[in-house]
Scaffold this motif. Structure first.
Motif, PDB file in Angstrom:
ATOM      1  N   SER A 299       0.806  -1.226   0.000  1.00 50.02           N
ATOM      2  CA  SER A 299       0.000   0.000   0.000  1.00 50.02           C
ATOM      3  C   SER A 299       0.840   1.277   0.000  1.00 50.02           C
ATOM      4  N   SER A 300       2.121   1.178  -0.311  1.00 54.38           N
ATOM      5  CA  SER A 300       2.968   2.370  -0.303  1.00 54.38           C
ATOM      6  C   SER A 300       2.458   3.383  -1.322  1.00 54.38           C
ATOM      7  N   LYS A 301       2.366   4.642  -0.916  1.00 55.04           N
ATOM      8  CA  LYS A 301       1.793   5.696  -1.764  1.00 55.04           C
ATOM      9  C   LYS A 301       2.830   6.749  -2.178  1.00 55.04           C
ATOM     10  N   THR A 302       4.051   6.576  -1.760  1.00 52.20           N
ATOM     11  CA  THR A 302       5.082   7.559  -2.083  1.00 52.20           C
ATOM     12  C   THR A 302       5.764   7.198  -3.398  1.00 52.20           C
ATOM     13  N   PRO A 303       5.683   8.067  -4.395  1.00 53.31           N
ATOM     14  CA  PRO A 303       6.352   7.769  -5.680  1.00 53.31           C
ATOM     15  C   PRO A 303       7.870   7.718  -5.493  1.00 53.31           C
ATOM     16  N   VAL A 304       8.509   6.841  -6.244  1.00 60.09           N
ATOM     17  CA  VAL A 304       9.960   6.737  -6.184  1.00 60.09           C
ATOM     18  C   VAL A 304      10.566   7.960  -6.864  1.00 60.09           C
ATOM     19  N   SER A 305      11.509   8.588  -6.200  1.00 57.08           N
ATOM     20  CA  SER A 305      12.116   9.805  -6.729  1.00 57.08           C
ATOM     21  C   SER A 305      12.747   9.568  -8.101  1.00 57.08           C
ATOM     22  N   GLY A 306      12.426  10.458  -9.037  1.00 57.07           N
ATOM     23  CA  GLY A 306      13.037  10.403 -10.363  1.00 57.07           C
ATOM     24  C   GLY A 306      12.582   9.261 -11.234  1.00 57.07           C
ATOM     25  N   GLY A 307      11.554   8.539 -10.817  1.00 57.75           N
ATOM     26  CA  GLY A 307      11.058   7.419 -11.632  1.00 57.75           C
ATOM     27  C   GLY A 307      11.952   6.199 -11.573  1.00 57.75           C
ATOM     28  N   GLY A 308      12.708   6.060 -10.466  1.00 58.16           N
ATOM     29  CA  GLY A 308      13.646   4.934 -10.335  1.00 58.16           C
ATOM     30  C   GLY A 308      12.973   3.618 -10.014  1.00 58.16           C
ATOM     31  N   ILE A 309      13.779   2.657  -9.578  1.00 58.25           N
ATOM     32  CA  ILE A 309      13.285   1.303  -9.310  1.00 58.25           C
ATOM     33  C   ILE A 309      12.525   1.274  -7.993  1.00 58.25           C
ATOM     34  N   HIS A 310      11.324   0.755  -8.029  1.00 53.95           N
ATOM     35  CA  HIS A 310      10.505   0.679  -6.818  1.00 53.95           C
ATOM     36  C   HIS A 310      11.046  -0.407  -5.890  1.00 53.95           C
ATOM     37  N   PRO A 311      11.107  -0.141  -4.574  1.00 53.57           N
ATOM     38  CA  PRO A 311      11.587  -1.157  -3.618  1.00 53.57           C
ATOM     39  C   PRO A 311      10.833  -2.479  -3.716  1.00 53.57           C
ATOM     40  N   LEU A 312       9.538  -2.414  -4.055  1.00 55.16           N
ATOM     41  CA  LEU A 312       8.754  -3.639  -4.197  1.00 55.16           C
ATOM     42  C   LEU A 312       9.303  -4.495  -5.341  1.00 55.16           C
ATOM     43  N   ALA A 313       9.695  -3.843  -6.439  1.00 59.59           N
ATOM     44  CA  ALA A 313      10.276  -4.587  -7.569  1.00 59.59           C
ATOM     45  C   ALA A 313      11.612  -5.205  -7.165  1.00 59.59           C
ATOM     46  N   GLN A 314      12.401  -4.468  -6.408  1.00 61.80           N
ATOM     47  CA  GLN A 314      13.708  -4.981  -5.982  1.00 61.80           C
ATOM     48  C   GLN A 314      13.563  -6.192  -5.070  1.00 61.80           C
ATOM     49  N   SER A 315      12.727  -6.076  -4.040  1.00 63.14           N
ATOM     50  CA  SER A 315      12.577  -7.174  -3.081  1.00 63.14           C
ATOM     51  C   SER A 315      11.910  -8.389  -3.725  1.00 63.14           C
ATOM     52  N   THR A 316      10.899  -8.131  -4.569  1.00 67.84           N
ATOM     53  CA  THR A 316      10.184  -9.241  -5.204  1.00 67.84           C
ATOM     54  C   THR A 316      11.079 -10.007  -6.156  1.00 67.84           C
ATOM     55  N   MET A 317      11.820  -9.302  -7.000  1.00 62.71           N
ATOM     56  CA  MET A 317      12.666  -9.984  -7.979  1.00 62.71           C
ATOM     57  C   MET A 317      13.852 -10.679  -7.321  1.00 62.71           C
ATOM     58  N   SER A 318      14.355 -10.120  -6.246  1.00 63.22           N
ATOM     59  CA  SER A 318      15.412 -10.813  -5.508  1.00 63.22           C
ATOM     60  C   SER A 318      14.899 -12.143  -4.963  1.00 63.22           C
ATOM     61  N   TYR A 319      13.685 -12.111  -4.441  1.00 63.68           N
ATOM     62  CA  TYR A 319      13.046 -13.315  -3.893  1.00 63.68           C
ATOM     63  C   TYR A 319      12.779 -14.346  -4.993  1.00 63.68           C
ATOM     64  N   LEU A 320      12.219 -13.877  -6.116  1.00 56.76           N
ATOM     65  CA  LEU A 320      11.883 -14.796  -7.207  1.00 56.76           C
ATOM     66  C   LEU A 320      13.136 -15.351  -7.885  1.00 56.76           C
ATOM     67  N   SER A 321      14.176 -14.536  -7.992  1.00 55.46           N
ATOM     68  CA  SER A 321      15.431 -15.029  -8.573  1.00 55.46           C
ATOM     69  C   SER A 321      15.996 -16.164  -7.732  1.00 55.46           C
ATOM     70  N   SER A 322      15.931 -16.003  -6.411  1.00 54.37           N
ATOM     71  CA  SER A 322      16.410 -17.068  -5.517  1.00 54.37           C
ATOM     72  C   SER A 322      15.514 -18.297  -5.609  1.00 54.37           C
ATOM     73  N   LEU A 323      14.207 -18.070  -5.700  1.00 55.40           N
ATOM     74  CA  LEU A 323      13.269 -19.192  -5.829  1.00 55.40           C
ATOM     75  C   LEU A 323      13.531 -20.001  -7.094  1.00 55.40           C
ATOM     76  N   SER A 324      13.915 -19.316  -8.163  1.00 55.94           N
ATOM     77  CA  SER A 324      14.098 -20.003  -9.441  1.00 55.94           C
ATOM     78  C   SER A 324      15.203 -21.050  -9.391  1.00 55.94           C
ATOM     79  N   ASP A 325      16.125 -20.909  -8.451  1.00 59.21           N
ATOM     80  CA  ASP A 325      17.196 -21.905  -8.312  1.00 59.21           C
ATOM     81  C   ASP A 325      16.658 -23.240  -7.803  1.00 59.21           C
ATOM     82  N   TYR A 326      15.434 -23.232  -7.280  1.00 59.59           N
ATOM     83  CA  TYR A 326      14.802 -24.460  -6.772  1.00 59.59           C
ATOM     84  C   TYR A 326      13.689 -24.918  -7.718  1.00 59.59           C
TER      85      TYR A 326
END
Length: 557
Positions: A299-326
């Protein structure tokens, strides 16, 4: 012959009587002289035969009493010898040594003489001292067990063995812990199975009962632990990796578990292992479902400064990348415990049959589904920006980040070339949308075709409109960011390709007709200003206004 056998047995058995006052009574028989130990076992077996004969003839009861007394003395001695061999060879009879000894010295028997054992060769090579001593100890144990069992003392022998070896197994399990479950099964339990089968090879009933009593409690507790871990309802998302490792380990070990615990007495162990496998799989499914829900509920409502990478994308893809090894473990689990969401997912969204292998389909579908949930959420985050062009830049940045994460992990092989190609096209569309919305006013400030027929006022007006439009875009976008170098360069090249040639032609045709108040930017300066963009530079309008000696020229005066 009966008389002679009893007399011979009496002389040998009483010599090693534990109740004798002689010092030899406390000396280990099998350690002192293997030849004499061999004679001792032979006389006990002969005595047993004589006792059977006397019973069958129903005669000479006094001789049977003497023989029975001698047998009891012999069994006490053999019980002690059996325990001493187990105790003194505690380290040498560890599971790994047992497996090695039997594979390299499996034909060893109690008939091997001490001098012959010292010179033993296996496949043309000398075995190690540890293997030699271990193999001889196993041969001694087997010989004693066979002698005691055939004499009617199998229970006593088994009791000693079970009590001693259970403590070895229990301590081994304690030291190994759940993290080394493979070693516990392949080495500890397997080695104990080999030793037990060897020592009590003469009686399947005894060896099965011994092995079951030695291992059941420890094995059930070991295989119960994954189930207990899986039951933790407050598990953080990263707990899934431990559960996947446990599920993979138990799945891989199932053939070994079936082979080692292959009798009815140990069936409870196999049932516990299967139960844990199912509970762990169910817990993984729950964690996957919860993870998908957590993405949706962000539910985060604060836009990422400068249109950068959203923390949700970073945490989610890190998790999914690790999951893919299994992926294979995940596919096994999802095939049995399919998340409800997967039924709603169009397979054509990601499926590339030329790339994705069939065993990986289940993991591929679910991981692609989780990425789709993320992309939908990123779309909603883009709506937080008041500037439409910045929302398109945000979408391009985040999709490029997601693709980069896919390409540098096992996800690349799971999702396939078609998935990557389709989403790469989306980035291009986002980039075009950004360019159109952000730069259209700058493009339109210049005439489509430069002709010398333009009036002085028209030329002056074009330069004023261009300066104002470019100034506005530059000041606003200097703080925007494109983290991916390739995307950043592509955007700059695309914008410059549309803007610089047109401006250069206009500049070279009319710049000499106006003074510097109207012609503020040269074509070279324009390229330099363009190079500043998309680095997230923090700079204010006032600082630009005050930099009259800017190396790129005075943009704002």
């Amino acid at each position: 012959m009966v008389e002679q056998t009893i007399q011979n047995a009496e002389s040998i058995i009483k010599k090693w009587d534990l109740n004798s006052s002689s010092s030899i009574s406390i000396t280990p028989l099998f350690h002192r002289n293997r030849k004499e130990a061999k004679e001792y076992l032979k006389c006990v077996m002969d005595l047993r035969g004589t006792m059977h004969f006397l019973v069958s003839q129903n005669s000479a009861p006094h001789k049977l009493v003497i023989a029975q007394t001698l047998m009891q003395i012999a069994m006490k001695r053999l019980e002690k010898e059996f325990y001493q061999i187990l105790s003194s060879n505690r380290e040498r009879l560890d599971p790994e040594s047992v497996s090695t000894s039997l594979s390299s010295y499996g034909s060893a028997s109690f008939d091997v003489e001490e001098d012959e054992a010292d010179q033993l060769k296996v496949a043309g090579e000398s075995i190690s001292e540890v293997e030699r001593v271990s193999a001889l100890a196993m041969a001694d144990l087997k010989a004693i067990a066979e002698c005691m069992s055939s004499s009617g003392y199998g229970k006593e022998c088994a009791h000693i063995y079970k009590s001693f070896r259970k403590s070895i197994v229990d301590r081994g399990l304690y030291l190994l812990g759940i993290e080394k479950i493979k070693i516990a099964v392949k080495s500890l339990f397997n080695g104990e199975k080999i030793l037990c089968d060897h020592v009590f090879s003469a009686s399947q009933t005894i060896r099965d009962a011994c092995f079951a009593e030695i291992t059941t409690e420890g094995a059930k507790n070991l295989f119960k632990l994954p189930e207990l871990i899986a039951k933790n309802k407050n598990s953080p998302p990263d707990r899934i990796f431990r559960l996947l490792e446990l599920h993979g380990a138990i799945s891989e070990l199932r053939p070994d578990i079936e082979s080692i615990f292959n009798v009815e007495l140990t069936s409870a162990i196999k049932l516990q292992a299967l139960s844990s496998l199912q509970k762990v799989g169910g817990s993984v499914k729950t964690l996957l479902t919860n993870f998908g829900s957590s993405i949706r509920k962000d539910s985060s409502k604060t836009p990422v400064s400068g249109g950068g990478i959203h923390p949700l994308a970073q945490s989610t893809m890190s998790y999914l990348s690790s999951l893919s090894d299994y992926d294979r473990i995940l596919s096994d689990i999802i095939s049995i415990h399919p998340p409800i969401d997967n039924a709603l997912f169009p397979e054509s969204y990601f499926n590339d049959p030329t790339v994705i292998e069939a065993p990986k389909q289940a993991a591929s579908v679910h991981l692609a589904w989780l990425i789709l949930i993320l992309l939908c959420k990123i779309d909603s985050k883009a709506q937080l920006y008041e500037d439409l062009s910045l929302s398109y830049l945000f979408l391009a940045n985040n999709l490029q980040f997601i693709i980069n994460q896919v390409q540098t992990s096992t996800l690349k092989h799971l999702l396939g070339h078609q998935w990557l190609s389709r989403h790469s096209q989306k980035i291009k569309q986002y980039a075009l949308n950004y360019e159109s919305v952000a730069w259209n006013r700058v493009f339109e400030s210049l005439p489509e075709r430069t002709t010398s027929e333009l009036s002085y006022e028209a030329v002056k007006d074009c330069f004023k409109r261009f300066n104002a439009a470019f100034e506005q875009v530059y000041v606003k976008q200097i703080s925007w960011i494109v983290p991916d170098g390739k995307l950043r360069d592509e955007l700059k090249v695309s914008i410059a390709g549309k803007l610089v040639p047109v401006y250069r032609e206009f500049y070279e045709t009319f710049s000499t007709k106006l003074n510097a108040d109207f012609v503020r930017i040269s074509p070279d300066d324009l390229g330099n200003y363009m190079s500043d963009l998309f680095h997230g530079t923090r700079i204010s309008s006032s600082s630009l206004l005050s930099s009259s000696s800017h190396s790129k020229g005075c943009l704002l005066r």
